[in-house]
Design a protein around this motif. Structure first.
Motif, PDB file in Angstrom:
ATOM      1  N   GLY A   1      17.153  -0.577 -12.798  1.00  0.00           N
ATOM      2  CA  GLY A   1      15.816   0.831 -12.372  1.00  0.00           C
ATOM      3  C   GLY A   1      16.170   1.473 -13.603  1.00  0.00           C
ATOM      4  O   GLY A   1      16.894   1.568 -14.658  1.00  0.00           O
ATOM      5  N   HIS A   2      14.954   2.034 -13.367  1.00  0.00           N
ATOM      6  CA  HIS A   2      14.856   3.088 -14.416  1.00  0.00           C
ATOM      7  C   HIS A   2      16.237   3.804 -14.869  1.00  0.00           C
ATOM      8  O   HIS A   2      15.945   4.385 -15.585  1.00  0.00           O
ATOM      9  CB  HIS A   2      13.745   4.665 -13.948  1.00  0.00           C
ATOM     10  CG  HIS A   2      12.237   3.499 -14.108  1.00  0.00           C
ATOM     11  ND1 HIS A   2      11.546   4.170 -13.185  1.00  0.00           N
ATOM     12  CD2 HIS A   2      11.488   2.581 -14.316  1.00  0.00           C
ATOM     13  CE1 HIS A   2      10.266   3.818 -13.501  1.00  0.00           C
ATOM     14  NE2 HIS A   2      10.396   2.426 -14.508  1.00  0.00           N
ATOM     15  N   LYS A   3      16.726   4.373 -13.077  1.00  0.00           N
ATOM     16  CA  LYS A   3      18.046   4.879 -13.251  1.00  0.00           C
ATOM     17  C   LYS A   3      19.153   4.334 -13.809  1.00  0.00           C
ATOM     18  O   LYS A   3      18.660   3.219 -13.087  1.00  0.00           O
ATOM     19  CB  LYS A   3      18.266   5.952 -12.070  1.00  0.00           C
ATOM     20  CG  LYS A   3      17.181   6.687 -11.309  1.00  0.00           C
ATOM     21  CD  LYS A   3      17.408   7.670 -10.876  1.00  0.00           C
ATOM     22  CE  LYS A   3      16.158   8.507 -10.749  1.00  0.00           C
ATOM     23  NZ  LYS A   3      15.910   8.824  -8.581  1.00  0.00           N
TER      24      LYS A   3
ATOM     25  N   GLN B   1      -0.800  -1.418 -15.978  1.00  0.00           N
ATOM     26  CA  GLN B   1      -1.096   0.338 -16.600  1.00  0.00           C
ATOM     27  C   GLN B   1       0.061   1.090 -15.689  1.00  0.00           C
ATOM     28  O   GLN B   1       0.569   0.518 -14.500  1.00  0.00           O
ATOM     29  CB  GLN B   1      -2.069   0.908 -15.697  1.00  0.00           C
ATOM     30  CG  GLN B   1      -3.532  -0.119 -16.647  1.00  0.00           C
ATOM     31  CD  GLN B   1      -5.233   0.066 -16.232  1.00  0.00           C
ATOM     32  OE1 GLN B   1      -4.725   0.296 -15.205  1.00  0.00           O
ATOM     33  NE2 GLN B   1      -6.055  -0.387 -16.798  1.00  0.00           N
ATOM     34  N   ASN B   2      -0.168   2.481 -16.402  1.00  0.00           N
ATOM     35  CA  ASN B   2       1.408   3.059 -15.697  1.00  0.00           C
ATOM     36  C   ASN B   2       0.683   3.324 -13.968  1.00  0.00           C
ATOM     37  O   ASN B   2      -0.429   4.232 -13.717  1.00  0.00           O
ATOM     38  CB  ASN B   2       1.291   4.717 -15.711  1.00  0.00           C
ATOM     39  CG  ASN B   2       1.396   3.823 -17.817  1.00  0.00           C
ATOM     40  OD1 ASN B   2       1.915   5.392 -18.148  1.00  0.00           O
ATOM     41  ND2 ASN B   2       3.290   3.726 -17.714  1.00  0.00           N
ATOM     42  N   GLY B   3       1.676   3.418 -13.383  1.00  0.00           N
ATOM     43  CA  GLY B   3       0.738   3.524 -12.386  1.00  0.00           C
ATOM     44  C   GLY B   3       0.207   2.432 -11.137  1.00  0.00           C
ATOM     45  O   GLY B   3      -0.127   2.834 -10.027  1.00  0.00           O
ATOM     46  N   SER B   4       0.468   1.199 -10.961  1.00  0.00           N
ATOM     47  CA  SER B   4       0.174   0.077 -10.913  1.00  0.00           C
ATOM     48  C   SER B   4       0.352  -0.369  -9.859  1.00  0.00           C
ATOM     49  O   SER B   4       0.055  -1.373  -9.279  1.00  0.00           O
ATOM     50  CB  SER B   4      -0.989  -0.907 -12.091  1.00  0.00           C
ATOM     51  OG  SER B   4       0.068  -1.284 -12.750  1.00  0.00           O
ATOM     52  N   GLY B   5       1.481  -0.463  -9.858  1.00  0.00           N
ATOM     53  CA  GLY B   5       2.401  -1.371  -9.144  1.00  0.00           C
ATOM     54  C   GLY B   5       4.069  -1.578  -9.808  1.00  0.00           C
ATOM     55  O   GLY B   5       4.424  -2.474  -8.925  1.00  0.00           O
ATOM     56  N   LYS B   6       4.165  -1.639 -10.836  1.00  0.00           N
ATOM     57  CA  LYS B   6       4.969  -2.454 -11.704  1.00  0.00           C
ATOM     58  C   LYS B   6       6.445  -2.324 -10.948  1.00  0.00           C
ATOM     59  O   LYS B   6       6.953  -3.317  -9.999  1.00  0.00           O
ATOM     60  CB  LYS B   6       5.377  -1.967 -12.649  1.00  0.00           C
ATOM     61  CG  LYS B   6       3.699  -2.837 -13.695  1.00  0.00           C
ATOM     62  CD  LYS B   6       3.778  -2.710 -14.777  1.00  0.00           C
ATOM     63  CE  LYS B   6       4.081  -1.257 -15.937  1.00  0.00           C
ATOM     64  NZ  LYS B   6       3.241  -0.086 -15.566  1.00  0.00           N
TER      65      LYS B   6
ATOM     66  N   THR C   1       0.858  -1.040  -0.224  1.00  0.00           N
ATOM     67  CA  THR C   1       0.099  -0.139  -0.238  1.00  0.00           C
ATOM     68  C   THR C   1       0.873   1.225  -0.260  1.00  0.00           C
ATOM     69  O   THR C   1       1.819   0.887   1.298  1.00  0.00           O
ATOM     70  CB  THR C   1      -1.115  -0.363   1.618  1.00  0.00           C
ATOM     71  OG1 THR C   1      -1.654  -1.598   1.528  1.00  0.00           O
ATOM     72  CG2 THR C   1      -1.857   1.108   0.811  1.00  0.00           C
ATOM     73  N   ARG C   2       0.552   2.376  -1.045  1.00  0.00           N
ATOM     74  CA  ARG C   2       1.379   3.362  -0.631  1.00  0.00           C
ATOM     75  C   ARG C   2      -0.079   4.699  -0.592  1.00  0.00           C
ATOM     76  O   ARG C   2      -0.598   4.543  -1.411  1.00  0.00           O
ATOM     77  CB  ARG C   2       2.640   3.534  -1.884  1.00  0.00           C
ATOM     78  CG  ARG C   2       3.665   2.866  -1.999  1.00  0.00           C
ATOM     79  CD  ARG C   2       4.454   3.273  -3.077  1.00  0.00           C
ATOM     80  NE  ARG C   2       5.368   2.968  -2.589  1.00  0.00           N
ATOM     81  CZ  ARG C   2       6.816   3.359  -3.031  1.00  0.00           C
ATOM     82  NH1 ARG C   2       7.060   2.755  -4.736  1.00  0.00           N
ATOM     83  NH2 ARG C   2       8.330   3.930  -2.547  1.00  0.00           N
ATOM     84  N   ASN C   3       0.732   5.982  -0.298  1.00  0.00           N
ATOM     85  CA  ASN C   3      -0.162   6.993  -0.479  1.00  0.00           C
ATOM     86  C   ASN C   3      -1.773   6.542   0.140  1.00  0.00           C
ATOM     87  O   ASN C   3      -2.730   6.897  -0.975  1.00  0.00           O
ATOM     88  CB  ASN C   3      -0.251   7.303  -1.896  1.00  0.00           C
ATOM     89  CG  ASN C   3       1.132   8.069  -1.502  1.00  0.00           C
ATOM     90  OD1 ASN C   3       2.032   8.162  -0.800  1.00  0.00           O
ATOM     91  ND2 ASN C   3       1.344   8.514  -3.144  1.00  0.00           N
TER      92      ASN C   3
END
Ligand SMILES: Nc1ncnc2c1ncn2[C@@H]1O[C@H](COP(=O)(O)OP(=O)(O)OP(=O)(O)O)[C@@H](O)[C@H]1O
Length: 232
Positions: free
Chosen positions: A80-82, A35-40, A10-12
């Motif tokens: 990761g992304h970075k 989806q974008n923001g779904s938690g992957k 759980t976040r926010n």
């Protein structure tokens, strides 16, 4: 090998995933879609030992990765992304640095060859284009000599040549024997895990370059936005 039981996060005040359980055996590939923001990314970071899940546990060969992280940290590599490369070092110096950390200098040549980094070896990382930066970061997978690879959006910024190289790495790493396991996150909360099959393109010589580092490579976990590219 990697056993995940009842993972929730759980976040926010938003539940990203709930009671997610799956096992990953050597040579399996897990594709995380949603989806974008779904938690992957959150799920991958939890599986890497970087973000404890709200509940549930993750075991690597029966060791809880949060209670006993040492064995696990050296067994896995996370891109990761970075890209986590050093701006002021050349490409070669970055690779040498990682190989120094993992004590795997014998894998440097394989990493350079597999990502075809020869043209940029002496260029400072900060001067590279986005695609080349990603290729350099992906070379870390090889010098890590890790059993488990976690790759968040592996094909981001890659051209077709680099895309094919990475597909080859994935194929070699997992030896292409077992069906993939796909974990799907829908609407942020519904999770399902099932087997799926991915078809890979024929390899193009990367296997030879990788020969010496192949033994330790077993499992791959990737987050991917473009599932169809693997399937077609
Ligand atoms: N550091 C953070 N602190 C609080 N919430 C965060 C943090 N990072 C991400 N989140 C939230 O967690 C949720 C899931 O984000 P995450 O990056 O895991 O999604 P994703 O599925 O990987 O998205 P994308 O496909 O856009 O990359 C989002 O609602 C995001 O706002």
């Amino acid at each position: 090998m990697l056993e995940c039981k009842n993972l929730s996060c759980t976040r926010n005040n938003k539940t990203l995933f709930k009671n997610l359980s799956f096992n990953a055996e050597p040579q399996s590939k897990i594709l995380i879609t949603g989806q974008n923001g779904s938690g992957k990314t959150t799920l991958i970071r939890s599986l890497c030992g970087l973000l404890p899940p709200t509940s549930g546990n993750i075991k690597y060969y029966d060791n809880d990765i949060y209670e006993n992280p040492k064995l696990y940290t050296s067994a896995m590599a996370y891109i990761g992304h970075k890209n986590a490369c050093k701006d002021n070092l050349t490409v070669m110096q970055n690779i040498e640095y990682w190989a120094g950390v993992r004590n795997t200098r014998e894998l440097i040549i394989a990493a350079v060859c597999c990502l075809q980094l020869q043209p940029v070896l002496n260029i400072r990382y900060s001067e590279l284009s986005s695609g080349w930066r990603r290729r350099v970061a992906l070379a870390r997978l090889l010098v890590s000599n890790a059993n488990i690879w976690f790759i968040d959006e592996p094909f981001c910024n890659l051209d077709n040549t680099a895309y094919d190289l990475v597909i080859n790495l994935i194929k070699i790493h997992s030896e292409q024997n077992d069906p993939d396991l796909e974990v799907q996150i829908i609407d942020g909360t519904i999770i399902r895990a099932h087997a799926c099959t991915a078809e890979y393109k024929k390899d193009s010589g990367a296997q030879e370059a990788l020969g010496r580092s192949k033994d330790g490579l077993q499992l791959l976990l990737i987050k991917k936005m473009i599932l169809h590219r693997l399937k077609h």
